[in-house]
Design an enzyme around this catalytic site. Structure first.
Site, PDB file in Angstrom:
ATOM      1  N   HIS A 164       1.488  -9.162   4.782  1.00  0.00           N
ATOM      2  CA  HIS A 164      -0.211  -8.810   4.480  1.00  0.00           C
ATOM      3  C   HIS A 164      -0.655  -8.475   3.644  1.00  0.00           C
ATOM      4  CE1 HIS A 164      -1.899  -5.116   6.675  1.00  0.00           C
ATOM      5  NE2 HIS A 164      -2.820  -4.845   5.463  1.00  0.00           N
ATOM      6  N   ASN A 217      -1.476 -10.797   8.264  1.00  0.00           N
ATOM      7  CA  ASN A 217      -2.868  -9.961   8.718  1.00  0.00           C
ATOM      8  C   ASN A 217      -4.095 -10.457   8.081  1.00  0.00           C
ATOM      9  OD1 ASN A 217      -3.312  -6.980   9.421  1.00  0.00           O
ATOM     10  ND2 ASN A 217      -4.239  -7.058   6.984  1.00  0.00           N
ATOM     11  N   GLU A 218      -5.025 -10.601   8.544  1.00  0.00           N
ATOM     12  CA  GLU A 218      -6.347 -10.580   9.270  1.00  0.00           C
ATOM     13  C   GLU A 218      -6.812 -12.137   7.980  1.00  0.00           C
ATOM     14  OE1 GLU A 218      -8.028  -7.351   6.937  1.00  0.00           O
ATOM     15  OE2 GLU A 218      -8.193  -6.460   8.903  1.00  0.00           O
ATOM     16  N   GLN A 267       0.501  -1.173  -0.250  1.00  0.00           N
ATOM     17  CA  GLN A 267       0.016   0.037  -0.260  1.00  0.00           C
ATOM     18  C   GLN A 267       0.365   1.279  -0.064  1.00  0.00           C
ATOM     19  OE1 GLN A 267      -2.665  -1.770   3.364  1.00  0.00           O
ATOM     20  NE2 GLN A 267      -4.496  -0.159   1.894  1.00  0.00           N
TER      21      GLN A 267
END
Ligand code: BGC
Length: 415
Positions: free
Chosen positions: A112, A156-157, A18
């Site tokens: 991520h 991540n998640e 990101q």
């Protein structure tokens, strides 16, 4: 008087794809460039954080923060199976070292969402070899930087797919169908490979497989240098009842949240990531009522979600909590401050009630590439000019930095 314990981590979070820019070996990169892509725009140079991290970390430390969460980009470190780039590993060692130089505790996410193209193309997280592939990478990274780390988030998640399936009724059919195929058809096909066979790393597997992947990585990390606290971070949307949704809510709560929280019990901590609530009716999440304040993402502005998520994580996970993400997509920076103040008040109350919370990492440091929405959603404490990539510090960054410097005393919450 402050509600927050000594050594509480106050920081901001980012994720490699990101912010770094030029992440060409990641699975998502070609999807961004596909004809009729479901991404509104490509990530391109993103925030060029790959080169500008010294400036970004200096700003964060100057503002008063003591922690920084960021992710290692697996596709840079292992661009081909079994080939580890010394240059990429050295880069991340410099980033971690720069954190340390500035008194920022590094909270390092090993994955991520984005994965190397070869990993996604050979079955992604669902492949039987995924646990060994990820553990090999985790071991190599830990060998290189583990001595400098104190907090590691493996994944991540990993529950995101389960959460979307449960709350949004996104079809997750067997085999090659379901979300993967939907994404594939949304791209209109991508030159060179069959999208139905190309599982974006984002698309997770079920809790048994993801927990196995996590556990193997934890073992690899614990066998290497350093003695970091190791856990994973979960998307813990605050799920609440809407009319007639009792059965659906119970199922969603169990399979999107509790199964995953319970799988964290052997960990050193659980990472909590929360932005808002979903009200669950008979067929899933009901729309946010007209007139309710929403974020740029369409999510309800509901800062109490943080305290609620921390409580459920602590109660069912029974390990310390680290808030690894919380924030608001808005172009109204005062609204960001109000949201964050209210979320932190809820967190302070959790701590007063005896919950062991170790830190708060705001999402996010920089206005960045918000996945399929491109750069249009601004969660950042710092704005980034899309032409020059120049940074502008927002008032919310100064405000949160002051809270951090006072270890929460300036929040003024009564214990
Ligand atoms: C993710 C971030 C994302 C944020 C806001 C989290 O689910 O970890 O990568 O940008 O939410 O959507």
């Amino acid at each position: 008087m402050t509600n927050f314990p000594p050594h509480f981590l106050w920081g901001a979070a980012t994720a490699g794809h990101q912010v770094e820019g030029g992440n060409v070996n990641a699975d998502i990169w070609p999807l961004e460039w596909a004809q009729d892509s479901m991404f509104t725009e490509p990530s391109g140079d993103a925030c060029d954080h790959y080169h500008r991290y010294p400036e970004d970390l200096a700003i964060l430390a100057d503002l008063g923060f003591n922690a920084y969460r960021f992710s290692l980009e697996w596709s840079r470190i292992e661009p081909e199976p079994g080939y580890f780039s010394r240059a990429a590993l050295d880069h991340y060692r410099r980033v971690v070292g720069t954190c340390r130089d500035h008194g920022l505790d590094p909270v390092v996410t090993y994955n991520h969402f984005t994965t190397p193209r070869w990993f996604a193309g050979s079955g992604g997280w669902r492949d039987s070899q995924a646990p060994d592939r990820f553990a090999r990478y985790a071991a190599r990274v830990t060998d290189h930087v583990g001595d400098l780390l104190s907090w590691v988030v493996t994944l991540n998640e990993p529950n995101l797919t389960a959460l979307l399936t449960q709350t949004r009724a996104i079809p997750m059919g067997a085999g090659e169908r379901g979300l993967v195929a939907d994404l594939g058809s949304a791209t209109g096909g991508i030159g060179g490979f069959d999208p139905a066979r190309y599982r974006m790393g984002l698309i997770g597997a079920d809790v048994e497989q993801m927990a196995l992947i996590h556990r193997k990585a934890v073992n690899a990390i614990k066998s290497g240098p350093g003695d970091a606290m190791v856990g994973w971070s979960l998307a813990l949307v605050d799920l609440q009842l809407a009319e007639g949704g009792e059965a659906r809510l119970a199922e969603a709560r169990q399979h999107a949240l509790l199964d995953w929280i319970e799988a964290s019990r052997e960990d050193d901590f659980i990472g909590v990531q929360t932005y808002s609530r979903d009200r669950i009716g008979p067929t899933g999440a009901v729309p946010v009522p007209d007139g309710t304040p929403t974020m740029q993402t369409g999510w309800e502005v509901y800062p109490s979600a943080l305290g609620n998520a921390v409580r459920i994580a602590a109660q069912h996970g029974r390990v310390p909590v680290l808030v690894t993400e919380n924030g608001m997509a808005t172009d109204d920076d005062l609204a960001r401050i109000e949201y964050t103040r209210s979320a932190l008040e809820g967190l302070a109350q959790c701590i007063s009630d005896g919950i062991d919370v170790r830190g708060y990492l705001h999402w996010t440091l920089l206005d960045n590439f918000e996945w399929m929405s491109g750069f249009s959603k601004t969660f950042g404490l710092i704005a980034v000019d899309r032409e020059s990539l120049a940074r502008t510090i927002k008032p919310s960054a100064g405000w949160l930095g002051r809270i951090a410097r006072s270890n929460g005393q300036d929040l003024g919450v009564v214990s």
